[in-house]
Design an enzyme around this catalytic site. Sequence first.
Site, short mmCIF file in Angstrom:
data_model
loop_
_atom_site.label_atom_id
_atom_site.label_comp_id
_atom_site.label_asym_id
_atom_site.label_seq_id
_atom_site.Cartn_x
_atom_site.Cartn_y
_atom_site.Cartn_z
N GLN A 133 0.84 -1.20 0.00
CA GLN A 133 0.00 0.00 0.00
C GLN A 133 0.88 1.25 0.00
O GLN A 133 1.14 1.84 1.05
CB GLN A 133 -0.89 -0.03 1.25
CG GLN A 133 -1.90 1.07 1.36
CD GLN A 133 -3.07 0.84 0.45
OE1 GLN A 133 -3.48 -0.28 0.23
NE2 GLN A 133 -3.62 1.90 -0.07
N PHE A 134 1.34 1.67 -1.18
CA PHE A 134 2.22 2.84 -1.25
C PHE A 134 1.54 4.11 -0.78
O PHE A 134 2.20 5.06 -0.35
CB PHE A 134 2.79 3.02 -2.67
CG PHE A 134 1.86 3.71 -3.63
CD1 PHE A 134 1.94 5.08 -3.84
CD2 PHE A 134 0.89 2.99 -4.32
CE1 PHE A 134 1.09 5.72 -4.71
CE2 PHE A 134 0.03 3.62 -5.19
CZ PHE A 134 0.12 4.99 -5.40
N THR A 135 0.21 4.17 -0.80
CA THR A 135 -0.49 5.39 -0.40
C THR A 135 -0.35 5.71 1.08
O THR A 135 -0.72 6.80 1.52
CB THR A 135 -1.99 5.35 -0.79
OG1 THR A 135 -2.61 4.26 -0.11
CG2 THR A 135 -2.16 5.22 -2.29
#
Length: 149
Positions: free
Chosen positions: A78-80
């Site tokens: 989950q890069f966000t």
Amino acid sequence: MKLVIQRVANASVEVDNEIIGQIDKGLMVLVGFGQNDTAKEVDYLSKKLIKLRIFPDENGRMNKSVQDISGKLLLVPQFTLYGKTKKNRPSFHKALNPDDATKLFDYFVEKCSNDIEVETGEFGAYMKVNLINDGPVTILLEKDFSEDD
């Protein structure tokens, strides 16, 4: 490195209308990597995650780990988690580049798999994550050794 940990009764991740990872009782973990992250953060947080005592014992106290209850992990990249929201549109410039983040995610999965059964989402894919949060219990773990003095 950031982990958003949710204690779940069950959880799954779907890509292109196909379930690619699914667990019953355990932890669904969103996993994000920042620009400074290395294997050192992965080593530290994988151990911490496995030993984190957030499941109830016979007295109802959070005193058991996912390993103690024979639970499983669902790890979802989950890069966000590294989104900055100073403006209305998030900026992700502090997230680690996809190639290096994929390598660290794979290493994190490997480290966790040494101690417990692990299912995963797919790095870079559009995923639908379903879960039943148990408690609810949600914990945030972060570690960036480059900031330690």
